[in-house]
Design an enzyme around this catalytic site. Structure first.
Site, PDB file in Angstrom:
ATOM      1  N   ASP A  48       0.851  -1.198   0.000  1.00  0.00           N
ATOM      2  CA  ASP A  48       0.000   0.000   0.000  1.00  0.00           C
ATOM      3  C   ASP A  48       0.882   1.242   0.000  1.00  0.00           C
ATOM      4  O   ASP A  48       1.646   1.464   0.930  1.00  0.00           O
ATOM      5  CB  ASP A  48      -0.888  -0.049   1.258  1.00  0.00           C
ATOM      6  CG  ASP A  48      -1.788   1.178   1.376  1.00  0.00           C
ATOM      7  OD1 ASP A  48      -1.974   1.874   0.359  1.00  0.00           O
ATOM      8  OD2 ASP A  48      -2.292   1.425   2.487  1.00  0.00           O
ATOM      9  N   ASN A  50      -0.275   4.547  -0.412  1.00  0.00           N
ATOM     10  CA  ASN A  50      -0.872   5.821   0.034  1.00  0.00           C
ATOM     11  C   ASN A  50      -1.616   5.679   1.362  1.00  0.00           C
ATOM     12  O   ASN A  50      -2.443   6.512   1.711  1.00  0.00           O
ATOM     13  CB  ASN A  50      -1.797   6.378  -1.051  1.00  0.00           C
ATOM     14  CG  ASN A  50      -2.925   5.408  -1.392  1.00  0.00           C
ATOM     15  OD1 ASN A  50      -2.905   4.252  -0.944  1.00  0.00           O
ATOM     16  ND2 ASN A  50      -3.902   5.858  -2.153  1.00  0.00           N
ATOM     17  N   ASP A 236      -9.504 -16.543 -16.672  1.00  0.00           N
ATOM     18  CA  ASP A 236     -10.372 -16.994 -15.586  1.00  0.00           C
ATOM     19  C   ASP A 236     -11.426 -17.969 -16.130  1.00  0.00           C
ATOM     20  O   ASP A 236     -12.066 -17.683 -17.140  1.00  0.00           O
ATOM     21  CB  ASP A 236     -11.049 -15.741 -15.009  1.00  0.00           C
ATOM     22  CG  ASP A 236     -11.748 -15.993 -13.689  1.00  0.00           C
ATOM     23  OD1 ASP A 236     -11.067 -16.288 -12.699  1.00  0.00           O
ATOM     24  OD2 ASP A 236     -12.994 -15.885 -13.651  1.00  0.00           O
ATOM     25  N   GLU A 296      -7.323 -21.031 -16.498  1.00  0.00           N
ATOM     26  CA  GLU A 296      -7.740 -21.649 -15.240  1.00  0.00           C
ATOM     27  C   GLU A 296      -8.810 -22.675 -15.568  1.00  0.00           C
ATOM     28  O   GLU A 296      -9.903 -22.328 -16.019  1.00  0.00           O
ATOM     29  CB  GLU A 296      -8.300 -20.614 -14.269  1.00  0.00           C
ATOM     30  CG  GLU A 296      -8.680 -21.262 -12.943  1.00  0.00           C
ATOM     31  CD  GLU A 296      -9.788 -20.548 -12.180  1.00  0.00           C
ATOM     32  OE1 GLU A 296      -9.949 -20.813 -10.990  1.00  0.00           O
ATOM     33  OE2 GLU A 296     -10.529 -19.736 -12.796  1.00  0.00           O
TER      34      GLU A 296
HETATM   35  C1  GLC Z   1     -12.009 -17.972 -10.658  1.00  0.00           C
HETATM   36  C2  GLC Z   1     -11.273 -17.079  -9.702  1.00  0.00           C
HETATM   37  C3  GLC Z   1     -12.111 -16.871  -8.481  1.00  0.00           C
HETATM   38  C4  GLC Z   1     -13.409 -16.233  -8.886  1.00  0.00           C
HETATM   39  C5  GLC Z   1     -14.110 -17.030  -9.986  1.00  0.00           C
HETATM   40  C6  GLC Z   1     -15.192 -16.226 -10.645  1.00  0.00           C
HETATM   41  O1  GLC Z   1     -12.181 -19.243 -10.151  1.00  0.00           O
HETATM   42  O2  GLC Z   1     -10.016 -17.615  -9.409  1.00  0.00           O
HETATM   43  O3  GLC Z   1     -11.447 -16.076  -7.528  1.00  0.00           O
HETATM   44  O4  GLC Z   1     -14.261 -16.120  -7.778  1.00  0.00           O
HETATM   45  O5  GLC Z   1     -13.219 -17.396 -11.013  1.00  0.00           O
HETATM   46  O6  GLC Z   1     -14.658 -15.214 -11.428  1.00  0.00           O
HETATM   47 CA    CA Z   2      -3.525   2.113  -1.353  1.00  0.00          CA
END
Ligand code: GLC
Ligand code: CA
Length: 574
Positions: A48, A50, A236, A296
């Site tokens: 972080d 700020n 994703d 993924e």
């Molecule tokens: C994937 C992400 C997860 C998210 C899901 C919906 O599994 O890793 O964090 O909740 O997709 O986007």
């Molecule tokens: Ca910040």
């Protein structure tokens, strides 16, 4: 808690896109996606700048030297993957994107992003963005337009269906699909007067990938980020993009922990159209040099991963992530990798991410700090020496453990959904536990921020920080640094073949990696007792890494080698 949706105006203007800054001094060329190490940053919890209690891009830039300053004093990673940084109302903490072309103001600006790319590239670090294209936020302007005008230009951009009247005339869900986060996958929208489909939360409507305009718009967005200098993407839940054209109901299953598990997901993901889309997507990405992608896999069947893998396109299979801490479990999982993946289908090595329990907590359940750290160091040896591209999750390098979050402080929406009681019936792991702010040390709140962090800190921030571990040669952090740099020096550890070495010690997993004239052996003792092995091949082996730093002398074929409890060593054949 979810924040109020925000309007944003910073749309990328291609005419203003700066020339992408080149990657200089990287350890690897266009095969970095196989040879390199990727580090996942959860931006909210990383650094972080700020003091508003939330990690941000300037904070990340300030920590790039920690990740790789070109010397062995740094971690030495080759790429960073950022969990989503786009504007989002935060119903799924950023995995509900309201504008793909902008940066959420809590993280900074597009200028900060350009600076991140330039500063990362200057250090040979590549930058991978998280692409959440299965669904948008319900606050996205496409969805707003779609729900308001069924016959307008965005009318067909989501999966809208009429309800099915039952015998009392009430409208029922269009089919039996369930949401992964609980409940039906269908939500009634008053404005449009129809149901829309969502694999995840109602605030995450799934887009209609069968609509060519959606496809074109998504790909144009991908191109804009590539032009801006992004080196790759994590896709994703990419195998959920396409649903059955007829939206047929799924067959039921009788066994399963959650309602979602009690269906065979035949029609709401893994449709054949995905392969054709991937080819189109890959062609775009491949038209830029040295880019990579990683998908993924949203599936319980890891056998699907190699089928969707291609050169420069990896697929997470989570096989290793599911294993308990035992030599035979890791041996079997590695054997499966060997059977499923070949040179053209390269595996990934994943022991943790932002959705799962931290590896020290999972693999060293209930252990004290010393045992937890010993297992963390041995697990680090596995992630950085097994065959495949390692993905390290921030905080693992200091042996971080899950942070229990009391009910009133839980942020993770699926964990809150349904309230405290229903969680007893529909168990959902609270993912906040693996997302706690990074304890850098040397300041208030673990050195993360002068303000109270957005999420609870680990109870051990007094002792477990980057600062405390940096000066301790026996720390988890120092083990990670040594291993990453060792891997960088040895092609056998990057791309070498894998062969298990059979030993008589039940708790030891040993294997050999061979490439480019080099032979390297790894032996990991998973047990709590010392274990003796013999490496019968080779003439002489030199220990080039040892979690216990015991100064082990050279080992000859047929010599006995006694490994201490939870000790992992790496040897090179002389
Ligand atoms: C994937 C992400 C997860 C998210 C899901 C919906 O599994 O890793 O964090 O909740 O997709 O986007
Ligand atoms: Ca910040």
């Amino acid at each position: 808690m979810p924040r109020v949706p925000r309007r944003t105006s910073t749309i990328l203007d291609p005419s203003r896109t700066p020339a992408a800054p080149p990657v200089v001094g990287a350890a690897f060329g266009d095969d970095w996606w196989r040879r390199g190490v990727v580090y996942q940053v959860y931006p909210r919890s990383f650094a972080d700048s700020n003091d508003d209690g939330i990690g941000d891009l300037p904070g990340l830039i300030a920590k790039l030297d920690y990740l790789n300053d070109g010397t062995e004093r740094s971690l030495g990673v080759d790429a960073i993957w950022l969990s989503p940084i786009h504007p989002s109302p935060g119903f799924d903490v950023g995995y509900d994107v309201a504008d793909y072309d902008a940066i959420d103001p809590i993280f900074g600006t597009l200028d900060d992003f350009d600076r991140l790319i330039a500063e990362a590239h200057r250090r040979g670090i590549r930058v991978i963005l998280d692409l959440v294209m299965n669904h948008t936020s319900s606050a996205h302007r496409w969805f707003e337009a779609s729900r308001r005008d069924a016959s307008g230009p965005y009318g067909d951009w989501y999966l809208w269906r009429d309800g099915v009247p039952d015998r009392f005339g009430r409208l029922r869900n269009p089919n039996n699909w369930t949401s992964f986060f609980g409940g039906s996958a269908w939500t009634w929208d008053e404005i449009r007067g129809q149901f829309y489909m969502h694999t995840f939360l109602p605030e995450q409507p799934d887009v209609n990938w069968r609509n060519p305009q959606v496809r074109a718009e998504m790909l144009a967005m991908v191109r804009r980020w590539l032009e801006r200098g992004v080196d790759g993407f994590r896709l994703d839940v990419f195998n959920a993009f396409f649903k059955d054209a007829e939206l047929l109901s799924n067959p039921r299953r009788f066994l399963g922990r959650r309602p979602y598990d009690r269906q065979v997901h035949r029609y709401d993901k893994d449709r054949p159209e995905l392969v054709e889309f991937l080819a189109e997507f890959r062609a775009l990405v491949d038209s830029f040099p040295d880019r990579m992608t990683v998908g993924e896999l949203f599936s319980a069947d890891p056998g699907l991963a190699p089928k969707l893998t291609a050169p420069r396109h990896l697929v997470f299979d989570f096989e290793l992530l599911r294993q308990p801490w035992s030599a035979s479990a890791f041996a079997d999982a590695s054997e499966k990798h060997e059977q499923r993946f070949d040179d053209d289908r390269w595996p990934t090595i994943v022991l943790s991410n932002h959705d799962r329990s931290r590896q020290a907590s999972r693999l060293a359940r209930g252990a004290d700090a010393a045992a937890s750290d010993a297992i963390a160091r041995a697990a680090a040896t596995l992630s950085l020496t097994l065959r495949g591209t390692p993905f390290l999750y921030y905080g693992e390098e200091i042996g971080a453990r899950d942070v229990p979050v009391p009910w009133p402080e839980i942020i993770d929406p699926p964990a809150r959904r349904g309230g405290r009681l229903i969680r007893l019936v529909v168990p959902w792991w609270n993912r906040d536990q693996a997302r706690s702010p990074m304890p850098w040390g040397g300041g208030p709140n673990g050195g993360f921020s002068a303000a109270r962090p957005w999420l609870r800190l680990a109870p051990d921030i007094g002792t477990r920080t980057v600062a405390t571990q940096e000066g301790d040669p026996s720390s988890v952090l120092v083990a990670y640094r040594r291993l990453v740099w060792l891997r960088r020096r040895h092609p056998a550890l990057q791309v070498g073949t894998y062969r298990r070495i059979v030993t008589t010690a039940r708790d030891v997993l040993a294997y050999e990696r061979v490439a480019e004239g080099e032979t390297i052996a790894v032996a990991v003792n998973f047990g709590r007792a010392a274990a003796t092995v013999r490496i019968r091949t080779g003439r002489k082996w030199t220990v080039i890494f040892d979690t216990h730093e015991r100064g082990i002398p050279d080992v000859h074929a047929d010599d006995q080698l006694t490994l201490q409890p939870r000790e992992a060593i790496v040897l090179q054949a002389g």
